[in-house]
Design an enzyme around this catalytic site. Sequence first.
Site, PDB file in Angstrom:
ATOM      1  N   SER A 157       0.894  -1.228   0.224  1.00 38.56           N
ATOM      2  CA  SER A 157       0.121   0.053   0.281  1.00 38.56           C
ATOM      3  C   SER A 157       0.743   1.212  -0.097  1.00 38.56           C
ATOM      4  O   SER A 157       2.018   0.895   0.027  1.00 38.56           O
ATOM      5  CB  SER A 157      -1.023  -0.138   1.297  1.00 38.56           C
ATOM      6  OG  SER A 157      -0.177   0.112   2.341  1.00 38.56           O
ATOM      7  N   LYS A 158       0.258   2.469   0.113  1.00 37.16           N
ATOM      8  CA  LYS A 158       0.889   3.569   0.071  1.00 37.16           C
ATOM      9  C   LYS A 158       2.048   3.850   1.304  1.00 37.16           C
ATOM     10  O   LYS A 158       3.102   4.508   0.821  1.00 37.16           O
ATOM     11  CB  LYS A 158       0.001   4.976   0.041  1.00 37.16           C
ATOM     12  CG  LYS A 158      -0.853   4.885  -1.373  1.00 37.16           C
ATOM     13  CD  LYS A 158      -1.719   5.943  -1.220  1.00 37.16           C
ATOM     14  CE  LYS A 158      -2.387   6.426  -2.391  1.00 37.16           C
ATOM     15  NZ  LYS A 158      -3.527   7.425  -2.327  1.00 37.16           N
ATOM     16  N   ARG A 159       1.792   3.317   2.191  1.00 35.57           N
ATOM     17  CA  ARG A 159       2.697   3.319   3.216  1.00 35.57           C
ATOM     18  C   ARG A 159       4.162   2.840   3.061  1.00 35.57           C
ATOM     19  O   ARG A 159       5.138   2.983   3.715  1.00 35.57           O
ATOM     20  CB  ARG A 159       2.137   2.928   4.664  1.00 35.57           C
ATOM     21  CG  ARG A 159       1.826   1.082   4.853  1.00 35.57           C
ATOM     22  CD  ARG A 159       1.681   0.672   5.925  1.00 35.57           C
ATOM     23  NE  ARG A 159       1.580  -0.798   5.899  1.00 35.57           N
ATOM     24  CZ  ARG A 159       0.567  -1.360   5.600  1.00 35.57           C
ATOM     25  NH1 ARG A 159      -0.708  -0.636   5.117  1.00 35.57           N
ATOM     26  NH2 ARG A 159       0.604  -2.662   5.683  1.00 35.57           N
TER      27      ARG A 159
END
Length: 469
Positions: A238-240
Amino acid sequence: MSVVTRFAPSPTGYLHVGGARTALYSWLYAKAKGGEFVLRIEDTDLERSTEEAKQAILNGMQWLGLTWDKGPYYQTQRFDRYKELIQQMLDEGKAYKCFMSSEELDAIREKQKENGEKPRYPGTWRDRTDHPEGQPFVIRFKNPLEGTVVINDHIRGNIEISNKELDDLIIQRSDGSPTYNFCVVVDDWDMGITHVVRGEDHINNTPRQINILEALGAPVPEYAHVSMILGDDGKKLSKRHGAVSVMQYRDDGYLPQAVLNYLVRLGWSHGDQEIFSLEEMIEYFDLDAIGQSASAFNTEKLVWLNQHYMKTLPASEVASRLKWHFDEMNIDLATGPALESVIAIQADRVKTLKELAEISTYFYQDFDEFDANAAKKHLRPVAKEALEVVKEKLLAVEEWNPENIGAAINAAAESLGVGMGKVGMPLRVAATGSGNSPSLDVTLNLLSKVKIEERINKALTFIANRENS
């Protein structure tokens, strides 16, 4: 049979890493089998689909070099075809109108949950003909009540699902728009898709789609459901985890060759080989060699591949990608050396093209200030004489090349009776603005003699001001 594969993203966001890998596998299989690769934009979700996202998908595919043989097709341009087939299925008794309200269905599902049953539509309107006038309705597919659906998956082997597990799928909403699962079926049929490569999150859709294909009398393609990609920490990517969008990798300075090489190995292998040219990928790739396990993203491996390609690809190819980063910084390359020359001396020193551009700006534009730490250490009054002498020696060089430049710097150090560092470091800071650069002979060779004189004079002015402050 001629192989036809497809990549069919929904334009609700950027082209992400998982989608790019699916596209790559589909593209490679088509190329490996001498077939065709279709790009289809599944934009039936009118609320979430955007023009910006459609363009982002096209940009990502083009940047990666995954060119399509047919398309891009857009589902929103094919609504008449879907409606025609839905009407045909109604006429043939393979679909039916359902007048159950969403509130009624929610109540039924709640009761099923309380009873420990799987929530599903109970088929209330499947055989009813007492249709209320003027009431909203959806159209449902009459799923077979008996038997099983067998998916011979290239990655997961045989998957069997009992039809009793499947309820009657909605194929047209109450507003008249067709649903995703129906559109996909019609598109795969009309476009002659023989092999569907997609994420494992679609496994639940596959038996429903196979039943609809068979009800339409359409051929059933072969399927390959690839596992998800996990982040470095073992959780779903994910974006993290940093860059997830393919174009973010371009922005961050990665070469498309490195990204493709990295993606192909996220689930597929050919012996112990790590580095693959595109030609090798096409030659060796096979759907049956894709593993079932989830793949963990390893940023260090991607960086390693990027460094490999920066150093081994033809300099002209790297230069065309590097130019984009200089353009982003609004730096005019016309006044400096060829990018190929800069790559030759700088590629070993960085991990990405973005870094390469950032440390090479002094070749193309003057810097306003010297790096504070480097200037404090090396542009001191004691360096004044060394700079004056080396300037004189450099200006006397007739044929400007690394060998003669190196000889001039050595001559300056010898005439002053000091070590090379006492001359070289002040000169490096004067010429480049910082204390880091490739060896001075090759660095100065890419800067004109006039530019070197200007920058040494600037450094001498800096030292004079420092003395007087």
